[in-house]
Design a protein around this motif. Structure first.
Motif, PDB file in Angstrom:
ATOM      1  N   VAL A  51       0.823  -1.211   0.000  1.00  0.00           N
ATOM      2  CA  VAL A  51       0.000   0.000   0.000  1.00  0.00           C
ATOM      3  C   VAL A  51       0.856   1.260   0.000  1.00  0.00           C
ATOM      4  O   VAL A  51       0.455   2.287  -0.528  1.00  0.00           O
ATOM      5  N   SER A  52       2.047   1.186   0.605  1.00  0.00           N
ATOM      6  CA  SER A  52       2.955   2.342   0.594  1.00  0.00           C
ATOM      7  C   SER A  52       4.318   1.905   1.124  1.00  0.00           C
ATOM      8  O   SER A  52       4.449   0.856   1.763  1.00  0.00           O
ATOM      9  N   ASN A  53       5.314   2.746   0.884  1.00  0.00           N
ATOM     10  CA  ASN A  53       6.656   2.459   1.392  1.00  0.00           C
ATOM     11  C   ASN A  53       6.735   2.596   2.903  1.00  0.00           C
ATOM     12  O   ASN A  53       7.679   2.126   3.535  1.00  0.00           O
ATOM     13  N   GLN A  54       5.758   3.268   3.501  1.00  0.00           N
ATOM     14  CA  GLN A  54       5.757   3.482   4.945  1.00  0.00           C
ATOM     15  C   GLN A  54       5.002   2.393   5.697  1.00  0.00           C
ATOM     16  O   GLN A  54       4.888   2.431   6.915  1.00  0.00           O
ATOM     17  N   ASP A  55       4.468   1.421   4.991  1.00  0.00           N
ATOM     18  CA  ASP A  55       3.650   0.381   5.609  1.00  0.00           C
ATOM     19  C   ASP A  55       4.502  -0.504   6.520  1.00  0.00           C
ATOM     20  O   ASP A  55       5.408  -1.196   6.064  1.00  0.00           O
ATOM     21  N   LYS A  56       4.189  -0.516   7.811  1.00  0.00           N
ATOM     22  CA  LYS A  56       4.968  -1.306   8.775  1.00  0.00           C
ATOM     23  C   LYS A  56       4.726  -2.808   8.606  1.00  0.00           C
ATOM     24  O   LYS A  56       5.500  -3.630   9.105  1.00  0.00           O
ATOM     25  N   ASN A  57       3.643  -3.161   7.919  1.00  0.00           N
ATOM     26  CA  ASN A  57       3.310  -4.579   7.732  1.00  0.00           C
ATOM     27  C   ASN A  57       3.771  -5.116   6.377  1.00  0.00           C
ATOM     28  O   ASN A  57       3.356  -6.214   5.999  1.00  0.00           O
ATOM     29  N   TYR A  58       4.595  -4.371   5.668  1.00  0.00           N
ATOM     30  CA  TYR A  58       4.921  -4.747   4.291  1.00  0.00           C
ATOM     31  C   TYR A  58       5.460  -6.178   4.191  1.00  0.00           C
ATOM     32  O   TYR A  58       4.953  -6.988   3.410  1.00  0.00           O
ATOM     33  N   LYS A  59       6.462  -6.520   4.989  1.00  0.00           N
ATOM     34  CA  LYS A  59       7.053  -7.864   4.905  1.00  0.00           C
ATOM     35  C   LYS A  59       6.067  -8.924   5.359  1.00  0.00           C
ATOM     36  O   LYS A  59       5.992 -10.011   4.779  1.00  0.00           O
ATOM     37  N   ALA A  60       5.290  -8.610   6.395  1.00  0.00           N
ATOM     38  CA  ALA A  60       4.331  -9.587   6.918  1.00  0.00           C
ATOM     39  C   ALA A  60       3.256  -9.910   5.895  1.00  0.00           C
ATOM     40  O   ALA A  60       2.789 -11.052   5.811  1.00  0.00           O
ATOM     41  N   ARG A  61       2.857  -8.928   5.103  1.00  0.00           N
ATOM     42  CA  ARG A  61       1.814  -9.150   4.091  1.00  0.00           C
ATOM     43  C   ARG A  61       2.214 -10.219   3.076  1.00  0.00           C
ATOM     44  O   ARG A  61       1.356 -10.872   2.479  1.00  0.00           O
ATOM     45  N   LEU A  62       3.517 -10.373   2.851  1.00  0.00           N
ATOM     46  CA  LEU A  62       4.002 -11.270   1.809  1.00  0.00           C
ATOM     47  C   LEU A  62       4.029 -12.734   2.246  1.00  0.00           C
ATOM     48  O   LEU A  62       4.281 -13.612   1.417  1.00  0.00           O
TER      49      LEU A  62
END
Length: 377
Positions: free
Chosen positions: A209-220
């Motif tokens: 959703v954005s580069n600031q998303d704290k859950n980015y790695k978890a989403r994958l």
């Protein structure tokens, strides 16, 4: 600890409607009462030492523990006793119990209660600390009635994009159950989801959703994907299988939309086969739309393509989002970008900040460049 265990059950299962602590009642089962849709359950907690099953009996409307009488409610009654040696012959609210003439005896220590709570949140460990803070706040304020509607919201990943979506284009979908919408980086795939109109309800999962998303790695991670969709579909924290999720999508006649599958291939490729297998299984009975950049992994999904904007679409975007209406500027931006959305946005921001456009030589061979290279320029 038992009160927190019951609160956790209310949070996880969403069947308990209300919990009241230290209730003002006309009987002795007043430590905690639990309201369910069709009944009330009154609970008493006792920390007796060396209690045996022979020390417990019911006489009329009293429950006797080592000779001491405890007046029962006229509803269901549960007594929690620390480490009493009993063999369960019943259950109450899903908790193993020993039934003595209609009174449910539960043997449970603080450690075993905590083990149950930990198992509740096996895939949502952070939820425990959220619930603890919530519970502490209620106790600090002496609010002894906790309603299910007051629980912290079920935490699912946000699907909100940072930039406003402007309705500009659409992709004509076919009757195929699985459709991949493919396009290059920054062409507007994620925003396209917000423009799609369906007769059925949809479930949307975004890998980015954005580069600031704290859950980015978890989403994958596939396990987090299943956990997140489970919470959204069932509106509780109960652990469900992949098959449960697939059946729920089918039974509720839902469309599953997955945005950004290429992020999995690029940054967590080990899990990609699990995602593709899941999509194929869902597609047997439900509709799935996958939005992605081109990926190396081969699939047999029908593919639709999303392309750059035309001049009119570029004009609408620049007007609505950046309030640029001067035709010569709009035309110049369009000619420089060939309607590539991410570059249109970049040049619009540049113009708003500097009141000019970079020279044409700074953006050459647009179709051979990536947005990152352009932004670096």
């Amino acid at each position: 600890m038992i009160a927190f265990l019951l609160l956790s059950k209310m949070d996880v299962e969403r069947e308990i409607l209300q919990i009241e602590i230290e209730a003002d009642v006309n009987h002795n089962f007043d430590d905690t009462n639990v309201k369910l849709s069709q009944r009330m359950v009154y609970c008493q907690m006792k920390d007796f030492i060396d209690v045996e099953i022979s020390d417990l009996k019911r006489i009329d409307n009293n429950f006797i523990i080592k000779g001491m009488a405890h007046r029962l409610s006229d509803q269901e009654n549960v007594i929690f006793i620390k480490d009493i040696d009993i063999k369960s012959n019943s259950e109450i609210m899903g908790i193993p119990a020993y039934n003595i003439d209609g009174v449910f005896v539960v043997s449970i220590s603080r450690d075993s209660a905590w083990e149950i709570i930990s198992e509740f949140y096996n895939h949502n460990e952070k939820r425990i600390s959220i619930l603890e803070r919530f519970f502490d706040k209620f106790l600090d304020e002496r609010k002894l009635v906790i309603k299910r509607s007051e629980l912290p919201p079920i935490d699912i990943y946000s699907t909100d994009l940072l930039e406003k979506t402007i309705l500009l284009q659409e992709v004509l979908l076919s009757d195929s159950n699985i459709i991949k919408v493919e396009g290059k980086p920054g062409v507007g795939k994620s925003h396209l989801v917000n423009q799609m109109k369906f007769q059925k309800r949809k479930v949307l999962y975004r890998f980015w959703v954005s580069n600031q998303d704290k859950n980015y790695k978890a989403r994958l991670e596939y396990r987090n994907f299943i956990s997140n969709i489970t919470k959204e579909l069932f509106q509780n924290y109960l652990t469900k299988t992949e098959e449960d999720v697939i059946n729920k999508l089918h039974c509720d006649n839902l469309i599953l939309i997955i945005d950004g599958l290429d992020h999995v291939e690029n940054y967590n490729s080990d899990d990609l086969p699990h995602f593709i297998d899941f999509i194929n299984k869902v597609g047997l009975n439900s509709k799935v739309i996958v939005l992605s950049r081109p990926i190396k992994t081969k699939t047999n999904w029908e593919t639709k393509f999303i392309n750059n904007w035309n001049l009119e679409q570029t004009k609408i975007f620049l007007d609505e989002l950046y309030h640029l209406t001067e035709y010569s500027i709009i035309k110049k931006i369009y000619e420089m970008t060939k309607g590539y959305p991410i570059l249109v946005s970049f040049l619009a921001k540049h113009y708003k900040k500097f009141n000019n456009l970079p020279s044409i030589s700074e953006i050459e061979d647009i179709d051979d460049c990536t947005p990152v290279k352009i932004l670096d320029t």
